[in-house]
Design an enzyme around this catalytic site. Sequence first.
Site, PDB file in Angstrom:
ATOM      1  N   GLY A  43       0.811  -1.221   0.000  1.00  0.00           N
ATOM      2  CA  GLY A  43       0.000   0.000   0.000  1.00  0.00           C
ATOM      3  C   GLY A  43       0.838   1.262   0.000  1.00  0.00           C
ATOM      4  N   CYS A  44       1.873   1.279   0.808  1.00  0.00           N
ATOM      5  CA  CYS A  44       2.733   2.467   0.910  1.00  0.00           C
ATOM      6  C   CYS A  44       3.494   2.696  -0.394  1.00  0.00           C
ATOM      7  CB  CYS A  44       3.691   2.330   2.089  1.00  0.00           C
ATOM      8  SG  CYS A  44       2.816   2.254   3.676  1.00  0.00           S
ATOM      9  N   THR A  45       3.872   1.624  -1.060  1.00  0.00           N
ATOM     10  CA  THR A  45       4.569   1.755  -2.342  1.00  0.00           C
ATOM     11  C   THR A  45       3.618   2.314  -3.393  1.00  0.00           C
ATOM     12  OG1 THR A  45       6.078  -0.043  -1.796  1.00  0.00           O
ATOM     13  CG2 THR A  45       5.822   0.492  -4.133  1.00  0.00           C
ATOM     14  N   ALA A  48       3.128   6.055  -2.622  1.00  0.00           N
ATOM     15  CA  ALA A  48       4.309   6.843  -2.969  1.00  0.00           C
ATOM     16  C   ALA A  48       4.465   6.977  -4.479  1.00  0.00           C
ATOM     17  CB  ALA A  48       5.557   6.204  -2.351  1.00  0.00           C
TER      18      ALA A  48
END
Length: 153
Positions: A43-45, A48
């Site tokens: 999710g964070c990738t 970003a």
Amino acid sequence: MLETGTKAPSFTLNDKDGNAVSLADFAGKKVVLYFYPKDNTPGCTRQACAFAAAYENFKTLDAVVIGVSKDSEASHRKFAEKYGLPFILLSDPELKAIQAYGVWQEKKNYGKVSMGVVRSTFIIDEKGLIEKVMPKVKPDTNAAEILAYLKGV
């Protein structure tokens, strides 16, 4: 969690290269401050990379994008290099900004309760006031939602 219209808590944290970055450095500019749980997670990738894809649009609107997590400077450096992230990533291992912005909260995952960063975004105006609070944002749509808001769409 902080509310719209309140003064954004000031902070000074190190970026991926070990340089101290303060919120005050961006006085007179809009700041998109987003908090995320962990570098290199799915999710964070996606979140970003969505910010990276929209980065030129943010620059056109004179908005600064800053991502904050408790990961180390080295982790941020590898994350930024791996995905070509052009914006600022700040390391907050002592949870100074994370707690000041109220995003360190109890989370439930598969019935297990733990403390962690709740993915949240704050838009800070040119005078340092919180203009918009977006709690529990979705990683795939967060950047687009912010761009639409900044463009007044």
